[in-house]
Design a protein around this motif. Structure first.
Motif, PDB file in Angstrom:
ATOM      1  N   UNK A 124       0.832  -1.209   0.000  1.00  0.00           N
ATOM      2  CA  UNK A 124       0.000   0.000   0.000  1.00  0.00           C
ATOM      3  C   UNK A 124       0.862   1.253   0.000  1.00  0.00           C
ATOM      4  N   UNK A 125       1.885   1.276   0.826  1.00  0.00           N
ATOM      5  CA  UNK A 125       2.699   2.479   0.944  1.00  0.00           C
ATOM      6  C   UNK A 125       3.710   2.617  -0.190  1.00  0.00           C
ATOM      7  N   UNK A 126       4.174   1.473  -0.694  1.00  0.00           N
ATOM      8  CA  UNK A 126       5.201   1.483  -1.745  1.00  0.00           C
ATOM      9  C   UNK A 126       4.752   0.557  -2.866  1.00  0.00           C
ATOM     10  N   UNK A 127       3.881   1.013  -3.753  1.00  0.00           N
ATOM     11  CA  UNK A 127       3.296   0.142  -4.785  1.00  0.00           C
ATOM     12  C   UNK A 127       4.277  -0.313  -5.846  1.00  0.00           C
ATOM     13  N   UNK A 128       5.511   0.175  -5.831  1.00  0.00           N
ATOM     14  CA  UNK A 128       6.542  -0.383  -6.710  1.00  0.00           C
ATOM     15  C   UNK A 128       6.908  -1.801  -6.299  1.00  0.00           C
ATOM     16  N   UNK A 224      23.497  -2.214 -10.633  1.00  0.00           N
ATOM     17  CA  UNK A 224      22.745  -2.119 -11.878  1.00  0.00           C
ATOM     18  C   UNK A 224      21.690  -1.025 -11.762  1.00  0.00           C
ATOM     19  N   UNK A 225      21.361  -0.441 -12.903  1.00  0.00           N
ATOM     20  CA  UNK A 225      20.249   0.500 -12.991  1.00  0.00           C
ATOM     21  C   UNK A 225      19.263  -0.037 -14.035  1.00  0.00           C
ATOM     22  N   UNK A 226      18.057  -0.401 -13.593  1.00  0.00           N
ATOM     23  CA  UNK A 226      17.027  -0.918 -14.496  1.00  0.00           C
ATOM     24  C   UNK A 226      15.892   0.098 -14.643  1.00  0.00           C
ATOM     25  N   UNK A 227      15.276   0.103 -15.809  1.00  0.00           N
ATOM     26  CA  UNK A 227      14.150   1.007 -16.079  1.00  0.00           C
ATOM     27  C   UNK A 227      12.830   0.309 -15.736  1.00  0.00           C
ATOM     28  N   UNK A 228      11.965   0.949 -14.954  1.00  0.00           N
ATOM     29  CA  UNK A 228      10.633   0.385 -14.737  1.00  0.00           C
ATOM     30  C   UNK A 228       9.722   0.677 -15.936  1.00  0.00           C
ATOM     31  N   UNK A 229       8.657  -0.096 -16.032  1.00  0.00           N
ATOM     32  CA  UNK A 229       7.556   0.225 -16.936  1.00  0.00           C
ATOM     33  C   UNK A 229       6.546   1.048 -16.133  1.00  0.00           C
ATOM     34  N   UNK A 230       6.399   2.315 -16.483  1.00  0.00           N
ATOM     35  CA  UNK A 230       5.519   3.201 -15.723  1.00  0.00           C
ATOM     36  C   UNK A 230       4.059   2.992 -16.137  1.00  0.00           C
ATOM     37  N   UNK A 231       3.153   3.347 -15.222  1.00  0.00           N
ATOM     38  CA  UNK A 231       1.720   3.285 -15.493  1.00  0.00           C
ATOM     39  C   UNK A 231       1.040   4.368 -14.675  1.00  0.00           C
ATOM     40  N   UNK A 232      -0.244   4.563 -14.909  1.00  0.00           N
ATOM     41  CA  UNK A 232      -0.994   5.533 -14.110  1.00  0.00           C
ATOM     42  C   UNK A 232      -1.000   5.124 -12.640  1.00  0.00           C
ATOM     43  N   UNK A 233      -1.050   3.829 -12.386  1.00  0.00           N
ATOM     44  CA  UNK A 233      -1.078   3.346 -11.004  1.00  0.00           C
ATOM     45  C   UNK A 233       0.281   3.482 -10.322  1.00  0.00           C
ATOM     46  N   UNK A 308       7.421  -4.410 -11.807  1.00  0.00           N
ATOM     47  CA  UNK A 308       7.381  -3.555 -12.999  1.00  0.00           C
ATOM     48  C   UNK A 308       8.771  -3.175 -13.505  1.00  0.00           C
ATOM     49  N   UNK A 309       9.797  -3.808 -12.973  1.00  0.00           N
ATOM     50  CA  UNK A 309      11.165  -3.462 -13.361  1.00  0.00           C
ATOM     51  C   UNK A 309      11.550  -4.264 -14.610  1.00  0.00           C
ATOM     52  N   UNK A 310      10.798  -4.059 -15.673  1.00  0.00           N
ATOM     53  CA  UNK A 310      10.931  -4.863 -16.892  1.00  0.00           C
ATOM     54  C   UNK A 310      11.523  -4.100 -18.065  1.00  0.00           C
ATOM     55  N   UNK A 311      11.848  -2.830 -17.880  1.00  0.00           N
ATOM     56  CA  UNK A 311      12.418  -2.039 -18.959  1.00  0.00           C
ATOM     57  C   UNK A 311      13.898  -2.323 -19.153  1.00  0.00           C
ATOM     58  N   UNK A 312      14.547  -1.611 -20.081  1.00  0.00           N
ATOM     59  CA  UNK A 312      15.961  -1.859 -20.385  1.00  0.00           C
ATOM     60  C   UNK A 312      16.875  -1.568 -19.199  1.00  0.00           C
ATOM     61  N   UNK A 313      18.024  -2.227 -19.184  1.00  0.00           N
ATOM     62  CA  UNK A 313      19.067  -1.868 -18.241  1.00  0.00           C
ATOM     63  C   UNK A 313      19.707  -0.562 -18.729  1.00  0.00           C
ATOM     64  N   UNK A 314      19.800   0.419 -17.854  1.00  0.00           N
ATOM     65  CA  UNK A 314      20.369   1.713 -18.217  1.00  0.00           C
ATOM     66  C   UNK A 314      21.887   1.644 -18.197  1.00  0.00           C
TER      67      UNK A 314
END
Length: 388
Positions: A124-128, A224-233, A308-314
């Protein structure tokens, strides 16, 4: 040969802090460093390091951390740099796992403000995050991160303003104790004498202190630095340091990871890494490449907490840990030369202590003792370092 009160060998995180404190106390100080201020060849780089007080490693560290927080704010004020950000910290695990249990015990023993969260409250507090259903956490508002490159540069700048002589790009080739109770240090550019020597060699400890045969494991680590897939939620803001804490997690024996909020904007990636998953190396032979299979392994583990950490590695970078057998530090008088103080073996969790280690080393160099130094925890002569 020019003579000093104290020579500091190594101006990384700990050496820079020692030079700063020694100069503040009026000592004539020479600092010597192979590389540039804020370099990326050792253990003090990568943009961020966690700082926290609910310390699962041992409650004995907590008073040192409380003192260190004062030092971080002082360094910020003296340097004019932004170094420490308290965005909160969360330590997630099984109820009996050291990550949760140790953090809780340290908080309770030292009356540190903290909260206990169950899995639903974490989500609830950290929806990531999506922890295991039976996971629990200690949340500590008085935690966050410090910036390592800014720290080492700030200590060098402030030390110089206070009168220290700092020589960068000047490797030390030899040091020795002298018959009169002092020291002599030889570099590629000259020879210097001093009453006292402080050695802060980082991952070069086996080469700089070979006579001690310290049982240090020099480990190649990766963050590592990974890109999340962002959403409205779960938009970017949920990953930023305005809404996201630093974190440590290990649940059901899945290998402890640690990491940070996104500190450099939406394109910067979420930084994380394994806490104890290195490979033996040396400071001079480390493989600086990061391979596809290593990235894949980190992503698979990260997805267990961050769905949601499914984007490219930065990006991905290597780092060096200098690990003692008991994972506690080595700080104190050289066992063979009382006029020499050593600090090494910070085992991947030492950076948060930089200001207080600088104070302890200044105490030891000038007074031969430090009231802040735990009696046996960091002793260079303790049994585990002697193979006993």
């Amino acid at each position: 040969m020019e003579h000093y009160d104290v020579i500091v060998l190594g101006l990384g995180s700990m050496g820079g802090a020692a030079a700063n404190t020694l100069a503040e106390r009026g000592a004539k100080v020479l600092g010597l460093e192979t590389f540039a201020p804020g370099h990326d060849q050792g253990a003090a780089h990568g943009g961020t390091r966690i700082i926290r007080q609910s310390y699962f490693e041992s409650p004995e560290y907590v008073p040192l951390l409380q003192r260190a927080y004062e030092g971080w704010r002082k360094l910020e004020a003296e340097s004019g740099r932004d170094i420490m950000e308290l965005c909160g910290g969360i330590y997630i695990g099984d109820p009996d796992d050291i990550t949760f249990r140790g953090s809780k015990e340290a908080s309770e023993l030292h009356n540190l403000p903290h909260e206990i969260l169950d899995a639903d409250e974490i989500r609830r507090r950290f929806p990531t995050m999506n922890p295991a259903d039976d996971a629990v956490a200690v949340y500590e508002a008085n935690a966050g991160y410090v910036r390592p490159e800014e720290t080492t540069i700030a200590n060098a700048q402030v030390a110089a303003k206070k009168g220290a002589t700092l020589r960068f790009h000047e490797p030390v080739t030899h040091w020795q104790a002298t018959p009169n109770g002092g020291v002599e240090v030889v570099t590629t550019q000259g020879t210097y004498g001093a009453d006292r020597l402080v050695i802060t060699p980082g991952p070069w400890a086996p080469q700089v202190l070979p006579e001690l045969n310290l049982p240090l494991s020099i480990d190649r680590m990766i963050f590592y630095w990974f890109s999340p897939e962002y959403s409205d939620a779960v938009p970017y803001e949920r990953y930023s340091d305005k809404q996201h804490p630093v974190y440590i997690e290990e649940t059901h024996g899945n290998q402890q990871i640690y990491g940070f909020p996104m500190t450099d904007g939406p394109a910067g990636g979420l930084k994380l890494g394994f806490f104890r998953k290195g490979s033996p190396t040396t400071a001079n032979t480390i493989d600086r490449n990061v391979y596809d299979h290593e990235i894949a392994e980190m992503r698979e583990r990260a997805l267990q907490l961050f769905p949601y950490l499914t984007g490219p590695v930065v990006q991905a970078k290597t780092c060096l840990y200098s690990v003692t057998p008991d994972e506690h530090f080595v700080i104190g008088a050289h066992p063979l030369h009382e006029q020499i103080q050593i600090a090494c073996g910070f085992s991947g969790h030492g950076f948060k202590f930089v200001p207080v280690v600088g104070e302890i080393l200044a105490d030891l160099a000038l007074d031969g003792r430090s009231a802040m130094l735990p009696p046996t925890l960091f002793d260079p002569k303790r049994a585990v370092l002697r193979g006993a």
